[in-house]
Design an enzyme around this catalytic site. Sequence first.
Site, PDB file in Angstrom:
ATOM      1  N   ASN A   7     -22.771 -70.411   5.120  1.00 43.76           N
ATOM      2  CA  ASN A   7     -23.660 -70.350   4.167  1.00 43.76           C
ATOM      3  C   ASN A   7     -24.849 -70.334   4.427  1.00 43.76           C
ATOM      4  O   ASN A   7     -25.876 -71.177   5.606  1.00 43.76           O
ATOM      5  CB  ASN A   7     -23.398 -71.295   2.796  1.00 43.76           C
ATOM      6  CG  ASN A   7     -24.695 -71.306   2.750  1.00 43.76           C
ATOM      7  OD1 ASN A   7     -25.480 -71.260   2.469  1.00 43.76           O
ATOM      8  ND2 ASN A   7     -24.030 -71.767   0.922  1.00 43.76           N
ATOM      9  N   GLU A  34     -24.797 -66.767  -0.146  1.00 39.87           N
ATOM     10  CA  GLU A  34     -25.786 -67.037  -0.185  1.00 39.87           C
ATOM     11  C   GLU A  34     -26.829 -66.164   0.564  1.00 39.87           C
ATOM     12  O   GLU A  34     -27.582 -66.823   1.409  1.00 39.87           O
ATOM     13  CB  GLU A  34     -26.547 -68.867   0.035  1.00 39.87           C
ATOM     14  CG  GLU A  34     -25.743 -69.490  -0.739  1.00 39.87           C
ATOM     15  CD  GLU A  34     -26.817 -70.585  -1.636  1.00 39.87           C
ATOM     16  OE1 GLU A  34     -27.970 -70.800  -2.501  1.00 39.87           O
ATOM     17  OE2 GLU A  34     -26.442 -71.943  -0.800  1.00 39.87           O
ATOM     18  N   ASP A 145     -17.620 -71.216   0.265  1.00 34.29           N
ATOM     19  CA  ASP A 145     -18.435 -72.142   0.393  1.00 34.29           C
ATOM     20  C   ASP A 145     -18.125 -72.244  -1.267  1.00 34.29           C
ATOM     21  O   ASP A 145     -18.075 -71.862  -2.015  1.00 34.29           O
ATOM     22  CB  ASP A 145     -20.424 -72.034   0.252  1.00 34.29           C
ATOM     23  CG  ASP A 145     -20.799 -73.442  -0.284  1.00 34.29           C
ATOM     24  OD1 ASP A 145     -19.748 -73.862  -0.943  1.00 34.29           O
ATOM     25  OD2 ASP A 145     -22.407 -73.569  -0.439  1.00 34.29           O
ATOM     26  N   ASN A 147     -18.072 -75.854  -2.473  1.00 36.23           N
ATOM     27  CA  ASN A 147     -18.932 -76.344  -3.118  1.00 36.23           C
ATOM     28  C   ASN A 147     -17.940 -77.747  -3.630  1.00 36.23           C
ATOM     29  O   ASN A 147     -18.085 -78.151  -5.522  1.00 36.23           O
ATOM     30  CB  ASN A 147     -19.558 -76.041  -5.271  1.00 36.23           C
ATOM     31  CG  ASN A 147     -21.057 -75.503  -3.924  1.00 36.23           C
ATOM     32  OD1 ASN A 147     -21.164 -76.227  -3.495  1.00 36.23           O
ATOM     33  ND2 ASN A 147     -21.509 -74.616  -4.333  1.00 36.23           N
ATOM     34  N   ASP A 216     -16.977 -76.601   2.760  1.00 38.73           N
ATOM     35  CA  ASP A 216     -17.257 -74.874   3.260  1.00 38.73           C
ATOM     36  C   ASP A 216     -15.541 -75.108   4.246  1.00 38.73           C
ATOM     37  O   ASP A 216     -15.448 -75.761   4.749  1.00 38.73           O
ATOM     38  CB  ASP A 216     -17.907 -74.483   4.537  1.00 38.73           C
ATOM     39  CG  ASP A 216     -19.506 -74.763   3.970  1.00 38.73           C
ATOM     40  OD1 ASP A 216     -19.775 -73.673   3.173  1.00 38.73           O
ATOM     41  OD2 ASP A 216     -20.571 -76.075   3.730  1.00 38.73           O
ATOM     42  N   ASP A 245     -28.443 -75.735   5.908  1.00 39.01           N
ATOM     43  CA  ASP A 245     -27.854 -76.982   5.328  1.00 39.01           C
ATOM     44  C   ASP A 245     -26.370 -77.125   5.534  1.00 39.01           C
ATOM     45  O   ASP A 245     -25.427 -78.231   5.603  1.00 39.01           O
ATOM     46  CB  ASP A 245     -28.451 -77.366   4.232  1.00 39.01           C
ATOM     47  CG  ASP A 245     -28.267 -76.334   3.011  1.00 39.01           C
ATOM     48  OD1 ASP A 245     -27.727 -75.445   3.242  1.00 39.01           O
ATOM     49  OD2 ASP A 245     -28.731 -76.554   1.836  1.00 39.01           O
ATOM     50  N   HIS A 246     -25.440 -76.023   6.042  1.00 43.23           N
ATOM     51  CA  HIS A 246     -24.579 -75.783   6.216  1.00 43.23           C
ATOM     52  C   HIS A 246     -24.081 -75.415   7.805  1.00 43.23           C
ATOM     53  O   HIS A 246     -24.719 -74.416   8.310  1.00 43.23           O
ATOM     54  CB  HIS A 246     -24.012 -74.931   5.143  1.00 43.23           C
ATOM     55  CG  HIS A 246     -23.976 -74.089   3.859  1.00 43.23           C
ATOM     56  ND1 HIS A 246     -22.789 -75.016   3.146  1.00 43.23           N
ATOM     57  CD2 HIS A 246     -24.880 -74.408   3.196  1.00 43.23           C
ATOM     58  CE1 HIS A 246     -23.088 -75.782   1.399  1.00 43.23           C
ATOM     59  NE2 HIS A 246     -24.522 -74.858   1.361  1.00 43.23           N
TER      60      HIS A 246
END
Length: 257
Positions: A7, A34, A145, A147, A216, A245-246
């Site tokens: 991501n 994303e 991802d 989530n 992830d 951030d991933h």
Amino acid sequence: MKVASWNVNSLKVRLPQVLEWLQEQSPDVLCLQETKLVDEKFPVAELAAAGYHALYHGQPTYNGVAILSRMDPENPRCDWPDGGDGQARLCAATFAGIRVVNVYVPNGQSLESDKYSYKLQWLERLQGLIASELAQWPQLLLVGDFNIAPDDRDVFDPVAWGEDVLCSPPERAALTALLDLGLQDSWRQRHGNLQEWSWWDYRAAGFRRNRGLRIDLILASVALLPKIQDVVIDRNARGAERPSDHAPVFIELQEER
DNA sequence: ATGGCGAAGGGTCTTCGA
């Protein structure tokens, strides 16, 4: 074969890092989530110069998924059989007989949000799609991802996080329903009770304090399990200048011989 | 100490992410 998922939280911002990571890790396949790019702005030429084909499915501002690959993607598909609902969160293709399905599962926001019920509906639809993909391609990787932190070992502070979004029982049940189709969480399978994260909050020095979640995932069908050589979360990439951030996650599969 | 960052689109702020 090396298949990765990342991501990138805007491919526009992260393209230099993606190109560097491709150079450094040389994956056969890299699934992105994303991308936040409309298709007209996808950096096809830059990626081709790096030696990668691109299958991409974007929309303005939000979401967007892509599959970068050394090989030409076979049987590409984006989104659902019915055309989906306008949210660009899924694409798939086949490489050397291995089906790769790349997903950006909705975040859900909070248990009270409409986005949360949308997330659960989305996961239920995904279950149907994966069942039909598996029927056609028994060797399948469902990556992206999710989530969802699969269980409390995947949360830096499970007591504080509790059963909030990303950890709620209905979300975890939806993940279990996917696994019940004949998939395994390859990183967990390989690493036992180890705790590593794939996401760290930008806020509160999340990465520096190593407060993160493992959301992830690379789910591998049972037909692929004997071929798994390693599954790695590359936390180095999270420490870069202006990082996503991933972190990227990748799986290495034994080649056919 | 429950907010803290980062990105996008549009515009000096709001929405979203997880």
